[in-house]
Design an enzyme around this catalytic site. Sequence first.
Site, mmCIF file in Angstrom:
data_model
loop_
_atom_site.group_PDB
_atom_site.id
_atom_site.type_symbol
_atom_site.label_atom_id
_atom_site.label_comp_id
_atom_site.label_asym_id
_atom_site.label_seq_id
_atom_site.Cartn_x
_atom_site.Cartn_y
_atom_site.Cartn_z
ATOM 1 N N ASP A 22 0.854 -1.190 0.000
ATOM 2 C CA ASP A 22 0.000 0.000 0.000
ATOM 3 C C ASP A 22 0.893 1.243 0.000
ATOM 4 O O ASP A 22 1.533 1.545 1.004
ATOM 5 C CB ASP A 22 -0.880 -0.061 1.262
ATOM 6 C CG ASP A 22 -1.775 1.148 1.396
ATOM 7 O OD1 ASP A 22 -1.907 1.909 0.419
ATOM 8 O OD2 ASP A 22 -2.359 1.324 2.488
ATOM 9 N N ASN A 24 -0.052 4.476 -0.475
ATOM 10 C CA ASN A 24 -0.628 5.735 0.036
ATOM 11 C C ASN A 24 -1.318 5.558 1.380
ATOM 12 O O ASN A 24 -2.102 6.407 1.798
ATOM 13 C CB ASN A 24 -1.585 6.354 -0.990
ATOM 14 C CG ASN A 24 -2.720 5.397 -1.329
ATOM 15 O OD1 ASN A 24 -2.720 4.244 -0.883
ATOM 16 N ND2 ASN A 24 -3.679 5.852 -2.090
ATOM 17 N N ASP A 26 -3.836 3.818 2.574
ATOM 18 C CA ASP A 26 -5.298 3.841 2.751
ATOM 19 C C ASP A 26 -5.812 2.440 3.109
ATOM 20 O O ASP A 26 -7.008 2.188 3.126
ATOM 21 C CB ASP A 26 -6.001 4.371 1.495
ATOM 22 C CG ASP A 26 -5.749 3.488 0.275
ATOM 23 O OD1 ASP A 26 -4.989 2.490 0.381
ATOM 24 O OD2 ASP A 26 -6.315 3.772 -0.788
ATOM 25 N N ASP A 30 -1.824 -1.180 -3.834
ATOM 26 C CA ASP A 30 -2.051 -0.432 -5.075
ATOM 27 C C ASP A 30 -0.886 -0.621 -6.055
ATOM 28 O O ASP A 30 0.134 -1.238 -5.731
ATOM 29 C CB ASP A 30 -2.274 1.057 -4.766
ATOM 30 C CG ASP A 30 -1.237 1.584 -3.778
ATOM 31 O OD1 ASP A 30 -0.047 1.316 -3.998
ATOM 32 O OD2 ASP A 30 -1.622 2.229 -2.782
ATOM 33 N N ASP A 99 -5.119 -10.115 -15.229
ATOM 34 C CA ASP A 99 -6.222 -11.053 -15.022
ATOM 35 C C ASP A 99 -7.466 -10.406 -15.632
ATOM 36 O O ASP A 99 -7.840 -9.289 -15.250
ATOM 37 C CB ASP A 99 -6.404 -11.238 -13.507
ATOM 38 C CG ASP A 99 -7.066 -12.537 -13.156
ATOM 39 O OD1 ASP A 99 -7.921 -12.988 -13.935
ATOM 40 O OD2 ASP A 99 -6.742 -13.089 -12.084
ATOM 41 N N ASP A 204 -9.999 -15.331 -16.882
ATOM 42 C CA ASP A 204 -10.688 -15.811 -15.679
ATOM 43 C C ASP A 204 -11.935 -16.606 -16.065
ATOM 44 O O ASP A 204 -12.675 -16.238 -16.973
ATOM 45 C CB ASP A 204 -11.088 -14.598 -14.832
ATOM 46 C CG ASP A 204 -11.755 -15.018 -13.550
ATOM 47 O OD1 ASP A 204 -11.082 -15.655 -12.729
ATOM 48 O OD2 ASP A 204 -12.953 -14.727 -13.379
ATOM 49 N N GLU A 261 -8.135 -20.019 -17.208
ATOM 50 C CA GLU A 261 -8.415 -20.667 -15.919
ATOM 51 C C GLU A 261 -9.567 -21.639 -16.151
ATOM 52 O O GLU A 261 -10.661 -21.241 -16.535
ATOM 53 C CB GLU A 261 -8.818 -19.624 -14.877
ATOM 54 C CG GLU A 261 -8.999 -20.243 -13.501
ATOM 55 C CD GLU A 261 -10.216 -19.742 -12.728
ATOM 56 O OE1 GLU A 261 -10.291 -20.022 -11.529
ATOM 57 O OE2 GLU A 261 -11.100 -19.089 -13.322
ATOM 58 N N HIS A 338 -5.080 -17.331 -5.301
ATOM 59 C CA HIS A 338 -5.946 -16.554 -4.403
ATOM 60 C C HIS A 338 -7.279 -17.245 -4.125
ATOM 61 O O HIS A 338 -8.100 -16.702 -3.393
ATOM 62 C CB HIS A 338 -6.183 -15.175 -5.031
ATOM 63 C CG HIS A 338 -6.942 -15.288 -6.319
ATOM 64 N ND1 HIS A 338 -6.379 -15.801 -7.472
ATOM 65 C CD2 HIS A 338 -8.221 -15.024 -6.615
ATOM 66 C CE1 HIS A 338 -7.277 -15.824 -8.415
ATOM 67 N NE2 HIS A 338 -8.407 -15.358 -7.937
ATOM 68 N N ASP A 339 -7.513 -18.375 -4.750
ATOM 69 C CA ASP A 339 -8.762 -19.111 -4.510
ATOM 70 C C ASP A 339 -8.569 -20.304 -3.584
ATOM 71 O O ASP A 339 -9.486 -21.122 -3.430
ATOM 72 C CB ASP A 339 -9.350 -19.602 -5.850
ATOM 73 C CG ASP A 339 -9.906 -18.461 -6.676
ATOM 74 O OD1 ASP A 339 -10.323 -17.446 -6.078
ATOM 75 O OD2 ASP A 339 -9.914 -18.560 -7.914
HETATM 76 C C1 NOJ Z 1 -12.265 -17.046 -10.651
HETATM 77 C C2 NOJ Z 1 -11.440 -16.184 -9.750
HETATM 78 O O1 NOJ Z 1 -10.156 -16.756 -9.612
HETATM 79 C C3 NOJ Z 1 -12.165 -16.087 -8.420
HETATM 80 O O2 NOJ Z 1 -11.408 -15.409 -7.463
HETATM 81 C C4 NOJ Z 1 -13.488 -15.394 -8.655
HETATM 82 O O3 NOJ Z 1 -14.222 -15.347 -7.457
HETATM 83 C C5 NOJ Z 1 -14.299 -16.141 -9.720
HETATM 84 N N1 NOJ Z 1 -13.515 -16.363 -10.902
HETATM 85 C C6 NOJ Z 1 -15.544 -15.371 -10.097
HETATM 86 O O4 NOJ Z 1 -15.198 -14.210 -10.757
#
Ligand code: NOJ
Length: 569
Positions: A22, A24, A26, A30, A99, A204, A261, A338-339
């Site tokens: 980050d 700035n 907040d 970023d 992405d 995505d 993906e 991140h999932d």
């Molecule tokens: C796949 C992304 O990796 C995930 O984080 C997102 O929630 C879903 N697509 C829906 O957009």
Amino acid sequence: MKHKNWWTDCVGYVIYPQAYMDSNNDGFGDIQGIISKLDYLRDLGINLIWLCPIFASPMEDNGYDVKDFYSIAPEFGTMDDLKALIAGCHERGIRLILDLPLNETSDEHPWFQMAIRDPESKERGYYFFRKGIRDGDNLNPPNNWMGYNGISTWTRVGDTDDFYFHLFAVKQPDLDWSNPEVRQEMAHVACFYLDMGVDGFRLDAMAHLSKDKSFSPSTLPTDSRGLVLDAPKFSNRPEVYDYLCDFRSKLSRPDACLIGEAGGGITPEQAAHVADRENGPISMVFNFDTAWNNNGYGGIEKRPEEIRTDVILLKHNFERWYNICSEHADMPLYWCDHDHPRVLSQYGSTVFRNESAKCLLTTLLFLYGTPFIYYGDEIGMSNVTYEKPEDFFSDSAQRSEIANLRAAGYDDERITHYLNRASRVNSRTPMQWDRGPNAGFSTKGSVNKVNMNYLQGVNVFDQMRDPWSILNFYQYAIWKRRDPAINRIVNEGKLEFLDHNNPDVIAYIHRGEEKLIVISNFREYDVSFDFYWQISDVILHNYDTVLLENHVFHLRPFESFLLKVRGNM
Ligand code: NOJ
């Protein structure tokens, strides 16, 4: 001879921008924050960044719900910041892929707003609207399909008879890719960023671009609400290939890297077809088959002893994808993103943090393909120990799941315990830079609370000063992986897994003029491993002594080697 694309010389790195740096203060990471860390990334040795979405968004799904593809979310910065990031990456020999959430938009996107306002508008045809089914005074959704957030795929439009379709959150209406105008619009977005200098995209939710447009009800058994997740109705359907060919043909740069993906059970055969080096529309496919190979997915009822890395399954899945794909298609490699929860907490060990982080890296890095490192794995970041379900509320999917679990009668303590293990919020906490407040991420705080283990050495500053740290090992290993001679063996030697039925050890060899072997103990206890080659070089090792006697390796917890060997086996 396989022909060579630029990404086959790359080691990738995934940045979740909200949580990276980050600039700035907040509380929101970023683009300027990322720019301030580019020297760090260059020194780490990576040369490709996958940046999770940065487009203008109400952040219902943390940027995967886009309301304007042509502007940058103010939380992340400006278009000029993006241009500076592209330049900063390229100056350092780093490629950048964005992405691109192209399966759906936010409900705040002007297309959707118009589609709701005017049923005769062309934008109405960008989405899926269907009539509900009358049942006396009730109006039921058009069918019984459940989406990935554990809710109906249909939401009613005001008090009309119409419903719109969404595979994810209510605020994420799906686009209808069978409409050529939608494909044209999305290709236009892609060209806008390619022309700016971006090197490609992660596509995505690519698997879901086509739906069974009959929207006939699923015949699978439903839950107590009458809903069922029937993935083949909206996953990896044959039209996806045609849509992607059309999309690719409209792009302004033929060398753009497109990584799809693909959840929803894509097969390696389908992936090899869509990413075929000669004429496939995309460059590579991210599959999910090596994620959750520990029985860890979902399952609030699961006991700790039921969650254990299935080493045999992992080997089988890596090998199956390699055998089917590698001749025809390039492949990306990753443990988690991140999932998912943090890989160290899934397949590794917080007790053996140092050993297991290094072991996981060595195992992944030298498989065939383009490896992607998830931010923070290079310092051994692990799952959180949050205190209450609300700590996970930044994620809309998580909010739905918590509501379902509470409705099913689970108390908050149980839910929190489960989410600390299984939630994807685990991988969205601030990057741990130093020992300052919030691990040096921001003085303001952060969307998800920082993991307090930054005070116990899980931070960049401390690890830079420790020659045996995870970070220093990553740096050394990545440079080894990028050594052209090693890259050639990895990408061109024949990969074979060894000792398939060994339940504890992942071992593989690249056969060619020279041979590379990886041996990794995936357990917290000692195991032995038979070994009949002659070692010509120990390239990587995460312990300071080698225990090899009478052709048997004695492997300590998470001990891992990369060896150059001789011998005819
Ligand atoms: C796949 C992304 O990796 C995930 O984080 C997102 O929630 C879903 N697509 C829906 O957009």
